[in-house]
Scaffold this motif. Sequence first.
Motif, mmCIF file in Angstrom:
data_model
loop_
_atom_site.group_PDB
_atom_site.id
_atom_site.type_symbol
_atom_site.label_atom_id
_atom_site.label_comp_id
_atom_site.label_asym_id
_atom_site.label_seq_id
_atom_site.Cartn_x
_atom_site.Cartn_y
_atom_site.Cartn_z
ATOM 1 N N ASN A 82 23.191 36.488 -2.942
ATOM 2 C CA ASN A 82 22.904 35.453 -3.934
ATOM 3 C C ASN A 82 21.402 35.159 -3.913
ATOM 4 O OD1 ASN A 82 22.655 33.129 -5.494
ATOM 5 N ND2 ASN A 82 24.638 32.320 -4.840
ATOM 6 N N THR A 84 19.580 33.495 -5.978
ATOM 7 C CA THR A 84 19.294 32.093 -6.292
ATOM 8 C C THR A 84 19.412 31.210 -5.061
ATOM 9 O OG1 THR A 84 20.116 32.418 -8.549
ATOM 10 C CG2 THR A 84 19.956 30.146 -7.768
ATOM 11 N N GLY A 123 21.452 35.676 -9.873
ATOM 12 C CA GLY A 123 20.052 35.576 -10.260
ATOM 13 C C GLY A 123 19.102 36.660 -9.793
#
Length: 293
Positions: A82, A84, A123
């Motif tokens: 992840n 982000t 992201g």
Amino acid sequence: MPVITAFLGDITEQDVDAVVSAANNAVRGGGGVAGAIHRSGGPAILRDCVARFPNGLATGDAGWTAAGDLPARWVIHAVGPNFTAGQRDRSLLESCYRRALEVADGLNVRSVAFPLLCTGAYGWPRADAITAAIEAITATRTRVEEVRLVTLDESVYKQTRAEILVRYPPPVGEGTVGFLFERTPTQFCLRGDDYLWRELRAHFADTPLPRDWFGFRALVTAAIEHIIGEPLSDRQYAPWLDNHSAAIRVPEFDPGHGMSAGGVHVPWWVHTAVPILIDRFEATHESEKRLRD
């Protein structure tokens, strides 16, 4: 090495041996690609996830379940980092592709459809995600013969396709327009010129050579204009005829590297690239004429 293609479409509709789900650590469905796969495949996928992964999966790892109602036979669940949330170790993203292919080999799978992992809610920057996917897939020793990188977004599809064409251009037949693009120029002006050259090579891979150079020039010029969205020769609308620094940015040719990313130097195409191709066309026709005589 498997054949890699970019594919514009819905991953849940891919008629392949296995589709890859962008799973979270719990491997219990969720949003994005994973949610779509669980909804389309039905509750059998979740039941299999609970049974096979009671403790979930680690980031960078992958595992398989049955595919329920999907056209594919298997779902391979890959857990990406992840970005982000601060998980920015690129090796974990590459590991998702490598482990998914290793799982596929264990299932004797020959065709796999991947989403572009970690680019949604997680992201990961798109350009690097595309590069990481291609590099990881091509670096993995696998018996998988076909890999599709699937997206519903046309701009992502075009960017993925462009990057694949630059790294792994498809074969072209002799006697085709594409064959004239086989030898690349000594130097391109901007990075996007290389992408456009490879795009045209693939576009014309099976196109027979026209009868004369007028037809050849018209064919190539029309293809360039279609791709860049601008005319090459209309003096009223083509400022590069007088401005030799003019360039057009083509978003799908932007690999995310440097100031010239996505830039196509139109004067170079008008004054250098197209004349090079015409010279090659005429040389090919002259050679064929001598053989006939």
